[in-house]
Design a protein around this motif. Sequence first.
Motif, mmCIF file in Angstrom:
data_model
loop_
_atom_site.group_PDB
_atom_site.id
_atom_site.type_symbol
_atom_site.label_atom_id
_atom_site.label_comp_id
_atom_site.label_asym_id
_atom_site.label_seq_id
_atom_site.Cartn_x
_atom_site.Cartn_y
_atom_site.Cartn_z
ATOM 1 N N VAL A 109 21.130 77.781 77.268
ATOM 2 C CA VAL A 109 19.602 77.748 78.309
ATOM 3 C C VAL A 109 19.303 76.262 78.987
ATOM 4 O O VAL A 109 19.581 75.247 78.315
ATOM 5 C CB VAL A 109 18.651 77.779 78.460
ATOM 6 N N ALA A 147 12.745 89.254 73.286
ATOM 7 C CA ALA A 147 13.859 89.890 73.227
ATOM 8 C C ALA A 147 13.986 89.458 71.784
ATOM 9 O O ALA A 147 14.734 88.079 71.264
ATOM 10 C CB ALA A 147 14.890 89.104 74.248
ATOM 11 N N GLU A 193 13.504 90.115 79.533
ATOM 12 C CA GLU A 193 13.840 88.732 80.230
ATOM 13 C C GLU A 193 12.995 89.088 82.042
ATOM 14 O O GLU A 193 12.606 87.492 82.190
ATOM 15 C CB GLU A 193 15.461 88.296 80.286
ATOM 16 N N ASP A 229 17.463 77.446 85.400
ATOM 17 C CA ASP A 229 17.229 78.276 84.710
ATOM 18 C C ASP A 229 18.257 79.561 84.769
ATOM 19 O O ASP A 229 18.418 80.812 85.397
ATOM 20 C CB ASP A 229 15.997 79.474 85.939
ATOM 21 N N HIS A 261 16.767 93.736 76.219
ATOM 22 C CA HIS A 261 17.314 92.275 76.818
ATOM 23 C C HIS A 261 16.773 92.084 78.327
ATOM 24 O O HIS A 261 15.902 91.409 78.700
ATOM 25 C CB HIS A 261 18.492 91.749 76.510
ATOM 26 N N MET A 319 19.159 85.709 87.998
ATOM 27 C CA MET A 319 19.267 87.163 87.207
ATOM 28 C C MET A 319 19.886 87.746 86.696
ATOM 29 O O MET A 319 19.928 88.930 87.717
ATOM 30 C CB MET A 319 17.520 87.605 87.719
ATOM 31 N N SER A 371 24.124 81.504 73.252
ATOM 32 C CA SER A 371 24.055 81.597 74.706
ATOM 33 C C SER A 371 22.936 80.094 75.011
ATOM 34 O O SER A 371 22.011 79.880 74.113
ATOM 35 C CB SER A 371 23.029 82.987 75.588
ATOM 36 N N ALA A 393 10.013 88.167 82.430
ATOM 37 C CA ALA A 393 9.515 86.443 81.590
ATOM 38 C C ALA A 393 9.939 85.348 82.884
ATOM 39 O O ALA A 393 8.904 85.236 83.641
ATOM 40 C CB ALA A 393 10.616 86.002 81.042
ATOM 41 N N THR A 394 10.362 86.275 84.020
ATOM 42 C CA THR A 394 10.799 85.545 85.226
ATOM 43 C C THR A 394 9.648 86.013 85.613
ATOM 44 O O THR A 394 9.516 84.995 86.928
ATOM 45 C CB THR A 394 12.400 85.636 85.354
ATOM 46 N N HIS A 411 22.293 80.815 82.436
ATOM 47 C CA HIS A 411 21.911 80.888 80.659
ATOM 48 C C HIS A 411 23.289 81.160 80.858
ATOM 49 O O HIS A 411 24.214 81.098 81.573
ATOM 50 C CB HIS A 411 22.300 81.915 80.049
#
Length: 159
Positions: free
Chosen positions: A120, A96, A58, A125, A54, A1, A118, A61-62, A127
Amino acid sequence: MFEVLAWNDLMAALMEDFGGLDPKDRNLARRAFLEPARPEPLYGISDASEFRHHVVMELRATLARYPADPAVTGLVDELHASPDFARLWERRDVQAAPTLRKTFRHPVVGPVTVDCDSLVLTDRDQHLVLYSAPQGSPDAEALALLNVLGPQATAAVPR
């Protein structure tokens, strides 16, 4: 993260030499929300507020994917010390807008606008963020100069 896991010398010259930082301090979310106020936004980026937004989306969502992960919950709890983070978190935004361009106001070479891509890596998990400038542009020339100067040339410049 938002942990910077790897970088090259050009990234170190453009942003910061992450190798000189404690691994905990390589977290861009912490740097965006918890660092003392700076005269310039994080790395002089043109979209500092969008980047913070952002980060929050993120992390939301995580947290939905890994609600019991102590690293995720710990980071979210830690970031709540920032009034900006807490305000954005309460908005409950989840989607985002992709960042396609970013301008760094670099203390040595001036503004450098880059295209952002970016990639993914879903199985990890992670980027992979790539910055580039059109060949022959002033921005590409600035990146080429930073590549020659290297990270040590900008390390002593206050950011």
